[in-house]
Design a protein around this motif. Structure first.
Motif, PDB file in Angstrom:
ATOM      1  N   GLU A 118       0.829  -1.203   0.000  1.00 29.15           N
ATOM      2  CA  GLU A 118       0.000   0.000   0.000  1.00 29.15           C
ATOM      3  C   GLU A 118       0.864   1.253   0.000  1.00 29.15           C
ATOM      4  O   GLU A 118       0.527   2.253  -0.642  1.00 29.15           O
ATOM      5  CB  GLU A 118      -0.915   0.017   1.219  1.00 29.15           C
ATOM      6  N   ARG A 119       1.973   1.207   0.707  1.00 27.17           N
ATOM      7  CA  ARG A 119       2.860   2.359   0.745  1.00 27.17           C
ATOM      8  C   ARG A 119       3.421   2.660  -0.649  1.00 27.17           C
ATOM      9  O   ARG A 119       3.528   3.822  -1.059  1.00 27.17           O
ATOM     10  CB  ARG A 119       3.994   2.101   1.735  1.00 27.17           C
ATOM     11  N   ALA A 120       3.767   1.599  -1.381  1.00 33.11           N
ATOM     12  CA  ALA A 120       4.272   1.789  -2.744  1.00 33.11           C
ATOM     13  C   ALA A 120       3.184   2.338  -3.666  1.00 33.11           C
ATOM     14  O   ALA A 120       3.456   3.169  -4.538  1.00 33.11           O
ATOM     15  CB  ALA A 120       4.822   0.467  -3.288  1.00 33.11           C
ATOM     16  N   ILE A 121       1.957   1.870  -3.476  1.00 31.86           N
ATOM     17  CA  ILE A 121       0.827   2.371  -4.276  1.00 31.86           C
ATOM     18  C   ILE A 121       0.609   3.853  -4.002  1.00 31.86           C
ATOM     19  O   ILE A 121       0.444   4.664  -4.920  1.00 31.86           O
ATOM     20  CB  ILE A 121      -0.450   1.565  -3.974  1.00 31.86           C
ATOM     21  N   PHE A 122       0.585   4.225  -2.723  1.00 30.83           N
ATOM     22  CA  PHE A 122       0.384   5.628  -2.351  1.00 30.83           C
ATOM     23  C   PHE A 122       1.498   6.498  -2.931  1.00 30.83           C
ATOM     24  O   PHE A 122       1.248   7.581  -3.463  1.00 30.83           O
ATOM     25  CB  PHE A 122       0.339   5.769  -0.834  1.00 30.83           C
ATOM     26  N   TYR A 123       2.721   6.012  -2.824  1.00 30.27           N
ATOM     27  CA  TYR A 123       3.858   6.780  -3.340  1.00 30.27           C
ATOM     28  C   TYR A 123       3.739   6.989  -4.847  1.00 30.27           C
ATOM     29  O   TYR A 123       3.897   8.110  -5.349  1.00 30.27           O
ATOM     30  CB  TYR A 123       5.161   6.063  -3.002  1.00 30.27           C
ATOM     31  N   ALA A 124       3.429   5.911  -5.567  1.00 35.61           N
ATOM     32  CA  ALA A 124       3.313   6.001  -7.028  1.00 35.61           C
ATOM     33  C   ALA A 124       2.236   7.008  -7.437  1.00 35.61           C
ATOM     34  O   ALA A 124       2.482   7.910  -8.249  1.00 35.61           O
ATOM     35  CB  ALA A 124       3.003   4.624  -7.614  1.00 35.61           C
ATOM     36  N   ARG A 125       1.072   6.866  -6.860  1.00 35.82           N
ATOM     37  CA  ARG A 125      -0.021   7.777  -7.230  1.00 35.82           C
ATOM     38  C   ARG A 125       0.261   9.192  -6.753  1.00 35.82           C
ATOM     39  O   ARG A 125      -0.067  10.172  -7.433  1.00 35.82           O
ATOM     40  CB  ARG A 125      -1.340   7.250  -6.682  1.00 35.82           C
ATOM     41  N   GLY A 126       0.899   9.314  -5.584  1.00 38.64           N
ATOM     42  CA  GLY A 126       1.226  10.635  -5.070  1.00 38.64           C
ATOM     43  C   GLY A 126       2.183  11.387  -5.974  1.00 38.64           C
ATOM     44  O   GLY A 126       1.996  12.579  -6.257  1.00 38.64           O
ATOM     45  N   VAL A 127       3.218  10.703  -6.449  1.00 43.34           N
ATOM     46  CA  VAL A 127       4.171  11.328  -7.367  1.00 43.34           C
ATOM     47  C   VAL A 127       3.476  11.742  -8.662  1.00 43.34           C
ATOM     48  O   VAL A 127       3.612  12.889  -9.124  1.00 43.34           O
ATOM     49  CB  VAL A 127       5.343  10.379  -7.683  1.00 43.34           C
ATOM     50  N   LEU A 128       2.730  10.826  -9.252  1.00 38.54           N
ATOM     51  CA  LEU A 128       2.126  11.106 -10.559  1.00 38.54           C
ATOM     52  C   LEU A 128       1.083  12.215 -10.479  1.00 38.54           C
ATOM     53  O   LEU A 128       0.998  13.062 -11.377  1.00 38.54           O
ATOM     54  CB  LEU A 128       1.528   9.821 -11.136  1.00 38.54           C
ATOM     55  N   GLU A 129       0.303  12.249  -9.412  1.00 41.76           N
ATOM     56  CA  GLU A 129      -0.682  13.322  -9.247  1.00 41.76           C
ATOM     57  C   GLU A 129      -0.002  14.660  -9.019  1.00 41.76           C
ATOM     58  O   GLU A 129      -0.457  15.699  -9.500  1.00 41.76           O
ATOM     59  CB  GLU A 129      -1.627  12.999  -8.082  1.00 41.76           C
ATOM     60  N   THR A 130       1.126  14.656  -8.317  1.00 40.67           N
ATOM     61  CA  THR A 130       1.842  15.903  -8.063  1.00 40.67           C
ATOM     62  C   THR A 130       2.476  16.440  -9.338  1.00 40.67           C
ATOM     63  O   THR A 130       2.458  17.657  -9.594  1.00 40.67           O
ATOM     64  CB  THR A 130       2.919  15.688  -6.986  1.00 40.67           C
ATOM     65  N   VAL A 131       3.032  15.554 -10.155  1.00 37.19           N
ATOM     66  CA  VAL A 131       3.613  15.993 -11.432  1.00 37.19           C
ATOM     67  C   VAL A 131       2.537  16.614 -12.316  1.00 37.19           C
ATOM     68  O   VAL A 131       2.768  17.627 -12.989  1.00 37.19           O
ATOM     69  CB  VAL A 131       4.307  14.813 -12.143  1.00 37.19           C
ATOM     70  N   LYS A 132       1.340  16.037 -12.293  1.00 40.57           N
ATOM     71  CA  LYS A 132       0.222  16.631 -13.037  1.00 40.57           C
ATOM     72  C   LYS A 132      -0.062  18.055 -12.553  1.00 40.57           C
ATOM     73  O   LYS A 132      -0.265  18.973 -13.354  1.00 40.57           O
ATOM     74  CB  LYS A 132      -1.035  15.775 -12.888  1.00 40.57           C
ATOM     75  N   LYS A 133      -0.080  18.231 -11.227  1.00 46.07           N
ATOM     76  CA  LYS A 133      -0.341  19.560 -10.667  1.00 46.07           C
ATOM     77  C   LYS A 133       0.744  20.556 -11.044  1.00 46.07           C
ATOM     78  O   LYS A 133       0.488  21.754 -11.201  1.00 46.07           O
ATOM     79  CB  LYS A 133      -0.450  19.475  -9.138  1.00 46.07           C
ATOM     80  N   LEU A 134       1.963  20.068 -11.162  1.00 43.78           N
ATOM     81  CA  LEU A 134       3.070  20.935 -11.557  1.00 43.78           C
ATOM     82  C   LEU A 134       2.994  21.335 -13.023  1.00 43.78           C
ATOM     83  O   LEU A 134       3.727  22.220 -13.470  1.00 43.78           O
ATOM     84  CB  LEU A 134       4.411  20.224 -11.296  1.00 43.78           C
ATOM     85  N   ARG A 135       2.136  20.642 -13.786  1.00 48.98           N
ATOM     86  CA  ARG A 135       1.995  20.879 -15.222  1.00 48.98           C
ATOM     87  C   ARG A 135       3.341  20.732 -15.928  1.00 48.98           C
ATOM     88  O   ARG A 135       3.728  21.534 -16.777  1.00 48.98           O
ATOM     89  CB  ARG A 135       1.380  22.262 -15.486  1.00 48.98           C
ATOM     90  N   TRP A 136       4.002  19.675 -15.522  1.00 48.53           N
ATOM     91  CA  TRP A 136       5.334  19.380 -16.044  1.00 48.53           C
ATOM     92  C   TRP A 136       5.241  18.071 -16.805  1.00 48.53           C
ATOM     93  O   TRP A 136       4.662  17.107 -16.320  1.00 48.53           O
ATOM     94  CB  TRP A 136       6.319  19.287 -14.877  1.00 48.53           C
ATOM     95  N   VAL A 137       5.798  18.020 -18.017  1.00 50.32           N
ATOM     96  CA  VAL A 137       5.619  16.866 -18.902  1.00 50.32           C
ATOM     97  C   VAL A 137       6.967  16.175 -19.125  1.00 50.32           C
ATOM     98  O   VAL A 137       7.779  16.629 -19.939  1.00 50.32           O
ATOM     99  CB  VAL A 137       5.005  17.294 -20.249  1.00 50.32           C
ATOM    100  N   PRO A 138       7.235  15.079 -18.391  1.00 54.43           N
ATOM    101  CA  PRO A 138       8.535  14.410 -18.544  1.00 54.43           C
ATOM    102  C   PRO A 138       8.620  13.591 -19.829  1.00 54.43           C
ATOM    103  O   PRO A 138       7.667  12.917 -20.223  1.00 54.43           O
ATOM    104  CB  PRO A 138       8.604  13.497 -17.321  1.00 54.43           C
ATOM    105  N   ASP A 139       9.769  13.643 -20.469  1.00 53.71           N
ATOM    106  CA  ASP A 139      10.033  12.772 -21.611  1.00 53.71           C
ATOM    107  C   ASP A 139      10.420  11.373 -21.140  1.00 53.71           C
ATOM    108  O   ASP A 139      10.154  10.384 -21.824  1.00 53.71           O
ATOM    109  CB  ASP A 139      11.173  13.353 -22.464  1.00 53.71           C
ATOM    110  N   LEU A 140      11.052  11.311 -19.963  1.00 51.50           N
ATOM    111  CA  LEU A 140      11.530  10.043 -19.420  1.00 51.50           C
ATOM    112  C   LEU A 140      11.281  10.023 -17.912  1.00 51.50           C
ATOM    113  O   LEU A 140      11.515  11.017 -17.229  1.00 51.50           O
ATOM    114  CB  LEU A 140      13.026   9.870 -19.701  1.00 51.50           C
ATOM    115  N   VAL A 141      10.821   8.871 -17.422  1.00 53.42           N
ATOM    116  CA  VAL A 141      10.621   8.658 -15.990  1.00 53.42           C
ATOM    117  C   VAL A 141      11.594   7.573 -15.553  1.00 53.42           C
ATOM    118  O   VAL A 141      11.583   6.464 -16.095  1.00 53.42           O
ATOM    119  CB  VAL A 141       9.175   8.235 -15.686  1.00 53.42           C
ATOM    120  N   VAL A 142      12.461   7.888 -14.590  1.00 53.95           N
ATOM    121  CA  VAL A 142      13.486   6.954 -14.123  1.00 53.95           C
ATOM    122  C   VAL A 142      13.145   6.528 -12.696  1.00 53.95           C
ATOM    123  O   VAL A 142      13.090   7.357 -11.786  1.00 53.95           O
ATOM    124  CB  VAL A 142      14.896   7.590 -14.171  1.00 53.95           C
TER     125      VAL A 142
END
Length: 270
Positions: A118-142
């Motif tokens: 669950e912690r990994a799920i929360f982290y994954a969704r938390g990062v992706l939702e935050t990047v959306k809010k930043l309106r930042w479009v990554p070419d590569l996710v590492v």
């Protein structure tokens, strides 16, 4: 315009003690920036991180979203600080239930947390939702470490139509450090979100362990990096058999090899 790389880390030194992974978490984003990439950096706000000493502060405009996991609401808190030696900014994913009062994968008695999945799920969704809010479009996710291993799956399913990620490539970086225990029995159903359906996980064991988590990450990645000398041999063999781009361990000081691999995945010439 500079190509953009999103680094999703498990450990970054000096916020956590020096390890193989935390050193790479510090060095690779800096080297990528020096190579001409625009970067963003994320890691969990583990409970061992001293907020005052490391000068973390909450980013109010990014915080406050509730993420539902197993029918329970969990508030997403975003904090930020800079790595002193480089001034590179790091965004921290925090939550009282999963991170702020917890160590990494194990408690003080050395027992792995039963809700690491669950912690990994929360982290994954938390990062992706935050990047959306930043309106930042990554070419590569590492991605680095088990805590980020769900990211490739979500990017190619739940977030595949999001403008922020529709054209993003994703690479999984493998390390020696691994979980010893299975994730929860409800991990597959907990993972469900939008188009990330549990039926996509039918070929994985019901007892989802570190190997299954690694295979899931590899299956949905556009490339894999051997991030150290003693990566799990089974996962490395699995990655080779998938016939996707694989960067064998290039050494700890070979930043050019990483940069070239990143460029090869996003189709950019040096």
């Amino acid at each position: 315009m500079a190509k953009k790389i999103l680094f999703i880390n498990q450990e970054i030194n000096p916020f956590v003690p020096e390890t193989e992974m935390s050193v790479m978490g510090r060095e690779l984003p800096q080297k990528a920036q020096e190579a001409g990439f625009e970067i963003r950096n994320f890691m969990p706000k583990w409970g061992t991180i001293n907020e005052r000493r490391n000068q973390l502060h909450e980013v109010i405009r990014l915080s406050g979203m509730n993420l539902i996991i197993n029918e329970s609401d969990h508030t997403l808190i975003i904090k930020v600080a800079s790595i002193p030696t480089s001034r590179i900014q790091v965004y921290f994913i925090d939550n009282e239930d999963y991170f702020s009062k917890r160590q990494m994968e194990k408690n003080e008695a050395g027992v792995e947390y039963s809700d690491n999945g669950e912690r990994a799920i929360f982290y994954a969704r938390g990062v992706l939702e935050t990047v959306k809010k930043l309106r930042w479009v990554p070419d590569l996710v590492v991605c680095h470490g088990w805590i980020s291993a769900i990211i490739p799956f979500y990017l190619k399913t739940a977030y595949k139509d999001e403008p922020s990620f529709a054209n993003s490539k994703v690479v999984m970086t493998l390390y020696e450090k691994q979980l010893a225990e299975n994730l929860s029995d409800k991990f597959k159903e907990s993972l469900e979100f939008r188009d990330a359906k549990s039926n996509l996980l039918k070929n994985y064991k019901d007892k989802f362990d570190f190997l299954e988590l690694g295979k899931l990450a590899i299956d949905y990645s556009d490339g894999v990096i051997e991030g150290g000398k003693d990566v799990n041999a089974e996962l490395l063999s699995y990655a080779k058999n998938k016939e996707i781009p694989l960067l064998g361990f290039p050494g700890y000081d070979n930043a050019d090899a990483y940069a070239e691999f990143y460029r090869s995945l996003i189709g950019e010439e040096k």
